[in-house]
Design a protein around this motif. Sequence first.
Motif, mmCIF file in Angstrom:
data_model
loop_
_atom_site.group_PDB
_atom_site.id
_atom_site.type_symbol
_atom_site.label_atom_id
_atom_site.label_comp_id
_atom_site.label_asym_id
_atom_site.label_seq_id
_atom_site.Cartn_x
_atom_site.Cartn_y
_atom_site.Cartn_z
ATOM 1 N N UNK A 159 -0.986 -6.758 -9.500
ATOM 2 C CA UNK A 159 -0.225 -8.014 -9.398
ATOM 3 C C UNK A 159 0.101 -8.320 -7.933
ATOM 4 N N UNK A 160 0.516 -7.301 -7.178
ATOM 5 C CA UNK A 160 0.813 -7.494 -5.750
ATOM 6 C C UNK A 160 -0.433 -7.930 -4.997
ATOM 7 N N UNK A 161 -1.548 -7.284 -5.297
ATOM 8 C CA UNK A 161 -2.792 -7.608 -4.586
ATOM 9 C C UNK A 161 -3.284 -9.016 -4.904
ATOM 10 N N UNK A 162 -3.082 -9.452 -6.145
ATOM 11 C CA UNK A 162 -3.465 -10.836 -6.486
ATOM 12 C C UNK A 162 -2.667 -11.835 -5.664
ATOM 13 N N UNK A 163 -1.369 -11.587 -5.535
ATOM 14 C CA UNK A 163 -0.522 -12.473 -4.736
ATOM 15 C C UNK A 163 -0.916 -12.415 -3.258
ATOM 16 N N UNK A 185 0.833 -1.203 0.000
ATOM 17 C CA UNK A 185 0.000 0.000 0.000
ATOM 18 C C UNK A 185 0.868 1.254 0.000
ATOM 19 N N UNK A 186 1.942 1.232 0.786
ATOM 20 C CA UNK A 186 2.845 2.391 0.820
ATOM 21 C C UNK A 186 3.525 2.606 -0.536
ATOM 22 N N UNK A 187 3.866 1.505 -1.198
ATOM 23 C CA UNK A 187 4.468 1.606 -2.532
ATOM 24 C C UNK A 187 3.458 2.187 -3.521
ATOM 25 N N UNK A 188 2.227 1.741 -3.450
ATOM 26 C CA UNK A 188 1.194 2.273 -4.352
ATOM 27 C C UNK A 188 0.965 3.759 -4.085
ATOM 28 N N UNK A 189 0.935 4.157 -2.807
ATOM 29 C CA UNK A 189 0.740 5.567 -2.479
ATOM 30 C C UNK A 189 1.873 6.426 -3.036
ATOM 31 N N UNK A 229 4.003 5.480 -5.784
ATOM 32 C CA UNK A 229 4.138 5.366 -7.239
ATOM 33 C C UNK A 229 2.835 5.506 -8.018
ATOM 34 N N UNK A 230 1.718 5.140 -7.401
ATOM 35 C CA UNK A 230 0.397 5.136 -8.064
ATOM 36 C C UNK A 230 0.399 4.285 -9.336
ATOM 37 N N UNK A 231 1.136 3.162 -9.280
ATOM 38 C CA UNK A 231 1.222 2.241 -10.415
ATOM 39 C C UNK A 231 0.173 1.142 -10.218
ATOM 40 N N UNK A 232 -0.999 1.339 -10.861
ATOM 41 C CA UNK A 232 -2.104 0.403 -10.671
ATOM 42 C C UNK A 232 -1.799 -0.996 -11.193
ATOM 43 N N UNK A 233 -1.070 -1.092 -12.286
ATOM 44 C CA UNK A 233 -0.765 -2.397 -12.864
ATOM 45 C C UNK A 233 0.102 -3.226 -11.908
ATOM 46 N N UNK A 234 1.152 -2.631 -11.385
ATOM 47 C CA UNK A 234 2.014 -3.337 -10.434
ATOM 48 C C UNK A 234 1.242 -3.648 -9.154
ATOM 49 N N UNK A 235 0.384 -2.732 -8.732
ATOM 50 C CA UNK A 235 -0.398 -2.933 -7.518
ATOM 51 C C UNK A 235 -1.376 -4.092 -7.689
#
Length: 153
Positions: free
Chosen positions: A121-125, A107-111, A113-119
Amino acid sequence: MKQGLEAARSLARHLGPLWVVRYWDEGHGAAKFVCWGCDRLHWALDAHGTPPHHPLSITVVGEYKWPPLRAEGFGDFAADDPAAALGLSGELVADLYAWAADFDAGMELWLKDRDDEADDARREELDRRGRALTERVARELAPGRTVTYGGLA
């Protein structure tokens, strides 16, 4: 008497709140109820009142900066919270802490970078791991408790 009392306590912990275990207290010449949650002997069946003192229906949830477990009437709590008395293995407790920490880091990384595609993939895992952890928690808990997966917040 000591061995009988320990056997009754062990049985009560294993069976959980849906069963009643009575113990004949030879020292006092009376039958008492063995509490499944606190290991004490009680004169009354509902000595702790309603709802019971430990969570019975647990949800595993990934939520930013919150512990991974929650229960109605009990709130959010850590897997090794002594008040919950889950008795989970050290390995499973560590895995739940790691999962919650990984959720926070993602979540901190998304906040940042705001990279939805990478987020995504992380959320699926994280979702896959959360489902597996839910199954493990359910396997380790004594009968009488239910465990569901609440997903990622």
